[in-house]
Each structure stands twice: as structure tokens, then as C-alpha cells.
Scaffold this active site. Structure first.
Site, PDB file in Angstrom:
ATOM      1  N   LYS A   1       0.761  -1.323   0.138  1.00 46.74           N
ATOM      2  CA  LYS A   1      -0.035  -0.110  -0.106  1.00 46.74           C
ATOM      3  C   LYS A   1       0.861   1.272   0.075  1.00 46.74           C
ATOM      4  O   LYS A   1       1.643   1.452   0.834  1.00 46.74           O
ATOM      5  CB  LYS A   1      -0.994  -0.007   1.096  1.00 46.74           C
TER       6      LYS A   1
ATOM      7  N   GLY B   1       7.145   4.880   8.517  1.00 43.10           N
ATOM      8  CA  GLY B   1       6.093   5.972   8.788  1.00 43.10           C
ATOM      9  C   GLY B   1       6.112   6.325  10.207  1.00 43.10           C
ATOM     10  O   GLY B   1       7.016   6.142  10.733  1.00 43.10           O
ATOM     11  N   SER B   2       5.027   6.951  10.817  1.00 40.26           N
ATOM     12  CA  SER B   2       5.023   7.612  11.880  1.00 40.26           C
ATOM     13  C   SER B   2       5.023   6.696  13.217  1.00 40.26           C
ATOM     14  O   SER B   2       4.356   5.478  12.891  1.00 40.26           O
ATOM     15  CB  SER B   2       3.839   8.664  12.272  1.00 40.26           C
ATOM     16  N   THR B   3       5.406   6.952  14.063  1.00 40.17           N
ATOM     17  CA  THR B   3       5.573   6.245  15.305  1.00 40.17           C
ATOM     18  C   THR B   3       4.174   6.035  15.821  1.00 40.17           C
ATOM     19  O   THR B   3       4.011   4.730  16.595  1.00 40.17           O
ATOM     20  CB  THR B   3       6.349   7.023  16.428  1.00 40.17           C
TER      21      THR B   3
ATOM     22  N   GLY C   1       2.790   3.045  13.880  1.00 41.51           N
ATOM     23  CA  GLY C   1       3.613   2.003  14.181  1.00 41.51           C
ATOM     24  C   GLY C   1       3.119   1.391  15.566  1.00 41.51           C
ATOM     25  O   GLY C   1       3.181   0.065  15.879  1.00 41.51           O
TER      26      GLY C   1
ATOM     27  N   GLU D   1      10.005   0.826  10.673  1.00 41.17           N
ATOM     28  CA  GLU D   1      10.847   1.945  10.789  1.00 41.17           C
ATOM     29  C   GLU D   1      10.013   3.056  10.810  1.00 41.17           C
ATOM     30  O   GLU D   1       9.125   3.578   9.909  1.00 41.17           O
ATOM     31  CB  GLU D   1      11.774   1.827   9.220  1.00 41.17           C
TER      32      GLU D   1
ATOM     33  N   CYS E   1      13.020  10.545   7.562  1.00 39.28           N
ATOM     34  CA  CYS E   1      13.061   9.889   9.333  1.00 39.28           C
ATOM     35  C   CYS E   1      14.550  10.280   9.906  1.00 39.28           C
ATOM     36  O   CYS E   1      14.395  10.435  11.065  1.00 39.28           O
ATOM     37  CB  CYS E   1      12.781   8.512   9.246  1.00 39.28           C
TER      38      CYS E   1
ATOM     39  N   GLU F   1       9.302  15.281  16.308  1.00 38.26           N
ATOM     40  CA  GLU F   1       9.855  15.137  15.155  1.00 38.26           C
ATOM     41  C   GLU F   1       8.881  16.096  14.147  1.00 38.26           C
ATOM     42  O   GLU F   1       7.881  16.061  14.214  1.00 38.26           O
ATOM     43  CB  GLU F   1       9.567  13.745  14.458  1.00 38.26           C
TER      44      GLU F   1
END
Length: 476
Positions: free
Chosen positions: A182, A234-236, A239, A256, A290, A387
Site C-alpha cells: 500500500k 511511517g510515523s511512530t 507503528g 521503521e 526519518c 519530529e
């Protein structure tokens, strides 16, 4: 004397973008089951580039079934046969690299010189590299007969759309898995062009499936009971949701996630070289990286000299049309991302940090943010902790190597760091104490398919790239 600036635009004519694209399932382009579509927009002009089919749960199910069916034959092929397909894909990417670079710049907003000179060569290199591993898996250090896992569900971000696709798909195919991928909703085009490359390479149907859509499409893919492996960049926050979803299942997971990389400059560092590394570390891809070096830690005694040099360098950066080969700073990827950057920068000012940007003409349409640096920053400031994912640098100072290490490690992230010094012994001593997955010395943002990449703490777990990148796709 200063030379007059003359635009050097790359031609758009090399890319033929269709007015609409379907989902790529089982080797064919097809409409979404519920007929839903969304538009993809060029961030530098806000023009609509194309209309894209939006995958729903039914489409996810169809794609996973196609991948499961294809897995039987694909995983049974000798590694040397799988390698041929990967080599073919790599060569086609090289042949079409100019077209793909222009496409990526249009859909993502990053400067053409980055897509042309960084993204595309690395994309091809990843497929070449993992093609080389396909028939050598017995010698990769994971036992004598490592087996593929099955169907890999992969969700990638918008900042390096084609490169993240290569990081995910190349090792998955080399190890005998099949893929449902995706792409991000703001940058689906290069993944759909890659689907065409798979057909051009004669890849068997169902081995790679591409499902554009929003977060709910990714969530349905991650939760699908017949997916054996999940890979996410992607974003934490997302995740963490994914980790909750796969907890208690037998799915293998690699994440990651975000970062807040420290770029540490010691008093004996070569200043001009360090300034180039700082600029590359935070303004490459508009800071939407990142592993960006978004925190500059500079030794107190050289702070003034370094900042003078850095500010002088920032006045020479060109912001504007990403298709112009002279452009250094392109467009921010979306309106949503621009408003996030803007609000964090305003908060930095409100908390008392000192903001500076070079004089910069902002285009009237599109999403833009001038390169920005903050001084008088403390570790309590939100701009030093969160971030930002934009062209914003926070400058902090230190006196001793121990203080530098303590400040660098004082973050919930642990993806990257940089060290600038003339002393090799200092590089090794400091690097060993930094809790970061990648530490660069006297350079920054250097990537290579042979080198593993990944993080500690809230930057995720697992490694991509290199021999290590095979492990996530093998039953070891």
C-alpha cells in the site's frame, strides 16, 4: 561576481500520466470493488495529476488471495530464476529512470536533482543487490535452508515513495515471498508505474499487488489473517497501532518509524565540510526524512563561527519549481504536512527559541516552507523533542564529548546521528555510545543497499538493507 540565474527545467513531456489508475491485483489493473476513487495532487502547483482507485477491505482480500496463490509457484522457483526477474526489474528501472524521476518529483514535490541523482540510482541498486542474494540464501547466515514466510503486507510513506517500495519489495521477492503493497495516499503514482514495470519484466501474476488508499486500507492489510509478514515505514503513532494489531498473531513485524537525529560538530571539525553535511542532513527532501539531522549539537567554542557559515550557506539555497535542476528546496508534500510544520515552528517561537530564515520568495501556489533554524534552544523545547518532518533545524550547544552524547541520546527516538571531527578515535568512542541505528562520520544521509538501516526505541525495530534485511522475510 555572482552569476545570473537561468532556469533549467526538466521536461514534463517524458512522463505520460493517465487521467485515472486502478488497483493492481493479480497482474491486472482493476477498479475498486466499491468504486471509490481519490485524487493525487502535485504539491508544487496543487494541480490534480490523476484519479486513483481507492482499495477497500474487499480489494485487500482479493489481493491477499492473489498473492497467496502466486506464492506456491514463486517460492518453489530456484533462487537463480527469481534473481532473473529482479535483475530485469532493476534494468527496466534504469532504462526508465528519467521518466520515473520526473513522475516522483511531480507527485511528491522534491527537487528533480534529488529524484534523479539519489532516489532512482538507489532504487535500481536495491533490486540489483537483492537479485544477487536470491540464489545464496543458504550462505546468508540464517541456517542451511531458510524458507520464505508467505504473503508480505507492506505499507510505505510519501517521503521516498519509490525508494521505500524498493527497500520492501526487493528483499521480499528475493527470498521467495509475494507482496501486497500500500503506497501513501499523497504519492501513489510511482508505485502504479512500478506495477507496469512488473508486467514489462514478465513477473508472474499475483507476485506483486499494489493497493492505493488511505490509512484504513493499510489497517485492513495489516489485520488480514492470511498475511504472514508486515513491514511498515511511517510515523511512530501508526507503528504503535500496527504493533497492537499484530500482537498475539504469528505475523512477523518490522517497523521503521520517526527520528530526531543529532548531528554533533566538535571544535576540530572541518567547518565548511560540516556545514555541507548539516545542510544535507536537514534540508534534503525539505527535511521530510526519518533520519534527518534535525538537532544540531555544536561545541560551544565554535558556535558563532559555525552559525555564521551556516547562515551564509542557507542564503544560497534555491527554493522553487522542483522540476528546475537548480532547485535545492522543493515543495512540502501536502497541506496537512505544511500545517504541522507551521504549528510546531510557531510553538518553538512561543517557547522562546530564536527563529531565523534566509530571505526567500515563496511561490503563490503550492505548499512551501522556507529553510529555518532555531537558536537558543533547550532540551525542554518541543522543537528539540518532537519530529517536525520539515526544513527546520534546532541548534543546541555542548562543552564536552560526554555532554554531547547525553544530549544526543536524550530523545525517545534512535534512528540516526552524525559526528564531525578530525579524530578517528573520537569518532569511534562517541559512535559506540550513541543509541542510534545509523551513525555517519564526517558525512550524512549516505545510503547503500549493502548497509542495514533501522532504529532503536521509538524509531522501531528490525533492519532493512544489507544481509540483515533478508532476515525479516525468512523463517529462521
Amino acid at each position: 561576481m555572482a552569476f545570473e540565474y537561468a532556469p533549467a527545467p526538466e521536461s514534463r513531456a517524458i512522463v505520460d500520466i493517465a487521467p485515472s489508475y486502478g488497483l493492481f491485483i493479480d497482474g491486472e489493473f482493476t477498479e475498486a470493488a466499491d468504486g471509490k476513487v481519490f485524487k493525487t495532487v502535485s504539491p508544487s502547483t496543487e494541480e490534480v495529476l490523476s484519479e486513483i482507485a481507492q482499495a477497500g477491505p474487499e480489494d485487500v482480500d482479493r489481493a491477499v488471495k492473489a498473492a497467496r496463490k502466486a506464492f506456491e509457484k514463486w517460492s518453489a522457483l530456484p533462487g537463480s530464476e527469481r534473481a532473473k526477474y529482479l535483475f530485469r526489474i532493476a534494468r527496466i528501472i534504469q532504462e526508465r529512470s528519467r521518466e520515473l524521476a520526473v513522475l516522483e518529483t511531480l507527485d511528491n514535490g522534491k527537487p528533480i536533482k534529488e529524484t534523479r541523482d539519489a532516489d532512482l540510482p538507489l532504487v535500481a541498486a536495491h533490486f540489483f543487490y537483492y537479485a544477487g542474494w536470491a540464489d545464496k540464501l543458504d550462505h546468508a547466515g540464517f541456517g542451511t535452508d531458510p524458507r520464505p514466510l508467505g504473503v508480505a503486507g507492506q505499507v510505505i510513506p510519501w517521503n521516498f515513495p519509490l525508494l521505500m517500495l524498493a527497500w520492501k519489495i526487493a528483499p521480499a521477492l528475493a527470498t521467495g515471498n509475494t507482496v501486497v503493497l500500500k503506497p501513501a495516499e499523497t504519492t501513489p503514482l510511482s508505485a502504479l508505474f512500478f506495477a507496469d514495470i512488473c508486467r514489462q519484466a514478465g513477473l508472474p501474476k499475483g507476485v506483486v499487488n499494489i493497493l492505493p488508499g488511505y490509512g484504513d486500507t493499510g489497517a485492513a492489510l495489516v489485520a488480514h489473517p492470511d498475511v504472514n509478514k508486515v513491514a511498515f515505514t511511517g510515523s511512530t503513532a501508526v507503528g504503535k497501532e500496527i504493533a497492537k494489531t499484530v500482537a498475539g498473531t504469528r505475523k512477523k513485524l518490522t517497523l521503521e518509524l520517526g527520528g530526531k537525529g543529532a548531528n554533533i560538530v566538535f571544535d576540530d571539525a572541518p567547518i565548511d565540510q560540516a556545514v555541507e553535511g548539516i545542510v544535507n542532513g536537514i534540508f534534503f527532501n525539505q527535511g521530510q526524512v526519518c533520519c534527518a539531522g534535525s538537532r544540531l549539537l555544536v561545541q560551544e567554542s565554535i558556535q558563532d563561527e559555525l552559525l555564521d557559515s551556516l547562515k551564509r550557506r542557507l542564503t544560497t539555497l534555491r527554493l522553487g519549481d522542483p522540476l528546475d535542476k537548480n532547485t535545492d528546496i522543493g515543495a512540502i508534500n501536502s497541506e496537512e504536512q505544511l500545517s504541522r510544520i507551521t504549528s510546531l515552528v510557531e510553538q518553538g517561537e512561543a517557547e522562546g527559541a530564536e527563529r531565523w530564515s534566509p530571505a526567500c520568495e515563496i511561490p503563490s501556489s503550492g505548499y512551501w516552507f522556507a529553510p529555518t533554524l532555531f537558536t537558543n534552544v533547550t532540551q525542554a523545547h518541543r522543537i528539540a523533542r518532537d519530529e517536525i518532518f520539515g526544513p527546520v533545524l534546532s541548534v543546541l550547544t555542548f562543552r564536552t564529548p560526554d555532554e554531547a552524547v547525553a544530549k544526543a541520546n536524550n530523545t525517545q527516538y534512535g534512528l540516526s546521528a552524525g559526528i564531525w571531527t578530525e579524530k578517528g578515535s573520537r569518532i569511534l568512542a562517541v559512535a559506540n555510545k550513541l543509541r542510534a541505528g545509523v551513525v555517519w562520520s564526517n558525512t550524512f544521509n549516505k545510503f547503500d543497499p549493502t548497509s542495514p538501516f533501522g532504529g532503536y526505541k521509538e524509531s522501531g525495530f528490525g533492519r532493512e538493507g544489507g544481509r540483515h534485511g533478508l532476515e525479516a522475510y525468512l523463517d529462521v
